[in-house]
Design an enzyme around this catalytic site. Structure first.
Site, short mmCIF file in Angstrom:
data_model
loop_
_atom_site.label_atom_id
_atom_site.label_comp_id
_atom_site.label_asym_id
_atom_site.label_seq_id
_atom_site.Cartn_x
_atom_site.Cartn_y
_atom_site.Cartn_z
N PRO A 125 0.85 -1.19 0.00
CA PRO A 125 0.00 0.00 0.00
C PRO A 125 0.90 1.25 0.00
O PRO A 125 1.87 1.31 0.75
CB PRO A 125 -0.78 -0.10 1.32
N GLU A 126 0.56 2.18 -0.85
CA GLU A 126 1.39 3.39 -0.96
C GLU A 126 0.96 4.42 0.07
O GLU A 126 -0.21 4.66 0.28
CB GLU A 126 1.26 3.99 -2.37
#
Ligand code: PCA
EC number: 3.4.19.3
Length: 200
Positions: free
Chosen positions: A79-80
């Site tokens: 997940p960024e």
């Protein structure tokens, strides 16, 4: 029922298969946890991707947006944390090359993901899927669409949660690109389902 817009991308550069395209298509129309999923596939084109993503946003009026992209070479689901106001690097699928280019001239330097990224990593690890928060979505189309969507949501005062998740290559892709770490398409898809299930 709440709605979740889930996007994948078409193949790009040397990656002739994009596992995110398959996930978006496979989960389209499914009810997962509290959400009805609308799965769509985006082009890898600086001139089209953001326009298409906003069209989809307007059409679906989602409560949550998860953009998915392939990070060939990564071995974990990532997940960024943040999208930055810069495009730079390799040519897109139409040959457009951007260098040190602002995405929004007057936009902020960055937008943090509004998805529960720490919870995402925890949920995946509890289910034995390797995961880690990533602190850079790069400067290619993935960062571009994440920035654009978060900018749009902010500008229009929406309370939609949104962000980006990079995933590793699938085995299918790794057969063509043997040096790239890979997961089964099934595990990639199941891990995204788990993340959607974990959303309020
Ligand atoms: N990954 C690219 C763009 C399309 C995709 O799936 C990226 O990481 O920017």
């Amino acid at each position: 029922m709440k709605k979740l817009l889930l996007t994948g991308f078409v193949p790009f550069l040397e990656f002739k298969v994009n596992p995110t395209e398959e996930i978006a298509k496979a989960l389209d129309g499914k009810v997962i946890g509290n959400y009805e999923v609308v799965g769509r596939v985006l082009p890898v084109e600086f001139n089209q991707t953001a326009i298409r993503a906003i069209e989809l946003y307007e059409e679906v009026q989602p409560d949550a947006v998860i953009h998915l992209g392939l990070a060939g070479g990564r071995s974990k689901i990532t997940p960024e944390r943040i999208a930055i106001n810069c495009s730079d690097g390799a040519p897109d699928n139409t040959g457009v090359v951007l260098q040190d280019a602002a995405i929004e001239e007057d936009g902020p330097d960055g937008y943090f993901s509004t998805l529960p990224i720490r919870q995402f990593v925890n949920v995946l690890q509890e289910n034995n899927y390797p995961a880690q928060i990533s602190n850079s979505a790069g400067t290619y189309l993935c960062n571009f669409v994440m920035y654009n969507t978060l900018h749009y949501i902010q500008k229009h005062n929406k309370n939609t949660i949104a962000g980006f998740i990079h995933i590793p290559a699938s085995h299918e892709l790794s057969i063509q690109q043997p040096s790239v770490p890979s997961w089964s398409q099934r595990d990639l898809q199941d891990s995204i389902k788990l993340l959607i299930e974990s959303l309020d």
